[in-house]
Scaffold this active site. Sequence first.
Site, short mmCIF file in Angstrom:
data_model
loop_
_atom_site.label_atom_id
_atom_site.label_comp_id
_atom_site.label_asym_id
_atom_site.label_seq_id
_atom_site.Cartn_x
_atom_site.Cartn_y
_atom_site.Cartn_z
N ARG A 1 38.57 6.48 -124.52
CA ARG A 1 39.16 7.37 -123.51
C ARG A 1 40.63 7.07 -123.27
NH1 ARG A 1 35.19 9.73 -120.15
NH2 ARG A 1 36.72 9.83 -118.49
N CYS B 1 41.03 6.24 -117.11
CA CYS B 1 40.39 5.04 -116.58
C CYS B 1 38.87 5.10 -116.72
CB CYS B 1 40.70 4.90 -115.10
SG CYS B 1 42.45 4.87 -114.74
N LYS C 1 41.53 10.43 -123.65
CA LYS C 1 40.54 11.40 -124.12
C LYS C 1 40.27 12.49 -123.09
CE LYS C 1 37.53 13.37 -126.73
NZ LYS C 1 38.12 14.35 -127.67
N GLU D 1 50.09 15.23 -132.15
CA GLU D 1 49.48 14.25 -131.24
C GLU D 1 49.03 12.97 -131.94
OE1 GLU D 1 45.84 15.43 -129.27
OE2 GLU D 1 45.23 16.62 -130.96
N TRP E 1 44.30 3.24 -117.15
CA TRP E 1 45.32 4.02 -117.86
C TRP E 1 46.37 4.32 -116.81
CZ3 TRP E 1 47.25 9.20 -118.23
CH2 TRP E 1 47.78 9.54 -119.47
N LYS F 1 47.49 19.19 -133.52
CA LYS F 1 46.81 18.07 -134.19
C LYS F 1 47.84 17.16 -134.85
CE LYS F 1 43.77 18.03 -132.71
NZ LYS F 1 43.14 18.97 -131.82
N HIS G 1 62.61 35.85 -134.61
CA HIS G 1 63.30 35.95 -133.33
C HIS G 1 63.92 34.63 -132.90
CE1 HIS G 1 61.81 40.01 -132.86
NE2 HIS G 1 60.64 39.56 -133.29
N ASN H 1 38.80 4.86 -110.04
CA ASN H 1 39.44 5.93 -110.81
C ASN H 1 39.87 6.98 -109.81
OD1 ASN H 1 38.64 4.60 -113.09
ND2 ASN H 1 37.04 6.07 -113.66
N GLY H 2 41.07 7.50 -109.96
CA GLY H 2 41.52 8.55 -109.06
C GLY H 2 42.76 8.12 -108.30
N GLU I 1 46.91 25.18 -132.91
CA GLU I 1 46.02 24.02 -132.96
C GLU I 1 46.44 23.07 -134.09
OE1 GLU I 1 44.11 22.61 -131.11
OE2 GLU I 1 42.71 21.44 -132.28
C1 F6R Z 1 43.86 17.64 -128.19
C2 F6R Z 1 42.97 17.40 -127.07
C3 F6R Z 1 43.36 17.89 -125.73
C4 F6R Z 1 42.14 18.46 -124.99
C5 F6R Z 1 42.52 18.82 -123.54
C6 F6R Z 1 41.35 19.44 -122.82
O1 F6R Z 1 43.32 17.18 -129.39
O2 F6R Z 1 41.94 16.80 -127.22
O3 F6R Z 1 44.39 18.83 -125.80
O4 F6R Z 1 41.69 19.58 -125.67
O5 F6R Z 1 42.92 17.66 -122.87
O6 F6R Z 1 40.26 18.57 -122.79
P1 F6R Z 1 38.80 19.08 -122.43
O7 F6R Z 1 38.37 19.99 -123.54
O8 F6R Z 1 37.98 17.84 -122.35
O9 F6R Z 1 38.91 19.80 -121.13
#
Ligand code: F6R
Length: 607
Positions: free
Chosen positions: A27, A2, A602, A487, A73, A484, A503, A99-100, A480
């Site tokens: 976001r 949000c 985000k 997601e 959101w 990527k 395994h 927000n919250g 990672e």
């Molecule tokens: C994946 C991604 C998330 C963030 C995670 C932590 O591409 O962006 O997995 O890495 O939500 O976010 P931060 O780094 O902002 O604490």
Amino acid sequence: MCGIVGYVGGKTALPILVEGLKRLEYRGYDSAGVAFVDPGGIRVTKSKGRISVLEHQINCSEGATTGIAHTRWATHGAPNDVNAHPHVDAAGRFALVHNGIIENYAALRTYLSNQGVTFATETDTEVLVQLIAHIYDGDIERTVKRALREVRGTYGIAVIAADEPDTVVAARNGSPLLVGIGDGEYIIASDASAILSHTTHVIYLGDNEVVRVSPDSIRTTTLDDIPVTKDIEEIEWSLDQIELGGHEHFMMKEIFEQPDALRDCMRGRIVPEEGSVHLGGITDVARELTRAKRIIMTACGTAWHAALVGEYLFEDLARIPTEVEYASEFRYRNPIIEDGTVVLAISQSGETADTLAALNEAKERGALALGAVNVVGSSIARSTDAGVFLHVGPEIGVASTKAFSGQVAVLAMLACYVGRRRHMSQGGASEFLTALSRIPEQITTILEQDGACKAVAAANISRENWLYLGRGYQYPVALEGALKLKEISYIHAEGLPAAEMKHGPIALITDQMPVVFLATRGTQYDKIISNIEEVRTRGGRVIAIATEGDQQIERLAEWVINVPDTIESLQPLLTVIPLQLIAYHAALLRGCNVDKPRNLAKSVTVE
Ligand code: F6R
């Protein structure tokens, strides 16, 4: 997650609010709304879906100069017009964005219902605005404080009142809020990007603080009405850093920004020829850190993967026992924090709720609390005892790319900083830092292989399951790479230490399974070659990320992307780049919205 924007000043509020909302789009959100004060009372427009939909429903030339706006959101309650913010009281005299989560909203709702208040929605936010309306005493700031004293939970809120048309009151407890300071105007926002086109001067609200802004005044107090003197801070980010700059997507822009982002991250911090690292943010705790008996790194998602690289780095370079914990697990365990334990929270946004809570839990138990954070002024940055900023510039794409590189680079500098103070020789540190300083130019040569990465994605685009395998420093990169891909392209992918394949997961291997091997030259190279053979024998389709000039790999893999040679501990900074590019192209080829992947936000500011 949000987003909040609020405006008071001499200009027409609506265009500023809508622009602010658009800047917060990255976001993640599913509905949006605005409210402003006009002579007839409070006017509200809200709608499910994109901000462009909302924009069509409002007349931006409407003359109001005070207003609030929100991107929602959904966490509780469906994403629809009714649940969207702002919420208003029954008489339409107050509007509030939030927000919250108000945890005791059910009890407050029962209390208000018994007093005859009727509700239009099921939301916790409506309860708060109805409470404010119910106890209003002619002063919106005083009333908001009284209402918030009844509230349990987390919030960032902004409130307007029909009877006080030149005022916005905002408050924070656990959800970020800042106030941009313009010339005769104030812009409240949950994220600096919403205000950057107007001002770079801000104050950051702390928990349990309330701010009241009017065109010619600003006043910050605690919830108990004690005045708070706030420093005006300068946001370092510029407007063009949060714009696309000719790229089609923020993710691509940020992948290609990595050479410069890492130069910024390292600027003034390393002197390779002297083998020295200078990190101003931890000078005060250098002694305690150097003597640490144990380091716990805590983070979520991509930052957690960077932390895993950090674990290898710290144990190799600094020889300090290091563990990596998911912040969401750490915060609810009963973690053992003894004398000499240092907790390092790693976060791009600095607002991830679990990471913040884990850090606070560690602090409560007496740990030295450090941060490796990108966003200056963020909640985690402000909660740490000391830390190192990433300085990679704003990351807008939901999929984290340059922040991962920045996190690994900061951990590399930090490990070398501590290592040098413990037992690392000047020559050893010098060699390490020389290799680190070459990483940006090496990334540039990898980016030139964008076409080859796209070809890998195209050749495998119909495959629904991928495996990513790596050993040692490359194991976190395998995780990672898989994250990527899944997601943003919604292809199922799993990352594993290559030896674990035998395994269980080896049962999955058929000629339908692309397997990405992180197969650069290093101590475990021969073992990775054996793993590649195992996959080939079972018909798996091998994609190798290999060291330039490796002819053996050329014979074994169907596709090879080369990266320049560097020391093993820094290879993650190179091998992650092709994996980011493959994921990006796979998502595009599948028609996915790269910068706004479904269901993702985000920065995850709720649990
Ligand atoms: C994946 C991604 C998330 C963030 C995670 C932590 O591409 O962006 O997995 O890495 O939500 O976010 P931060 O780094 O902002 O604490």
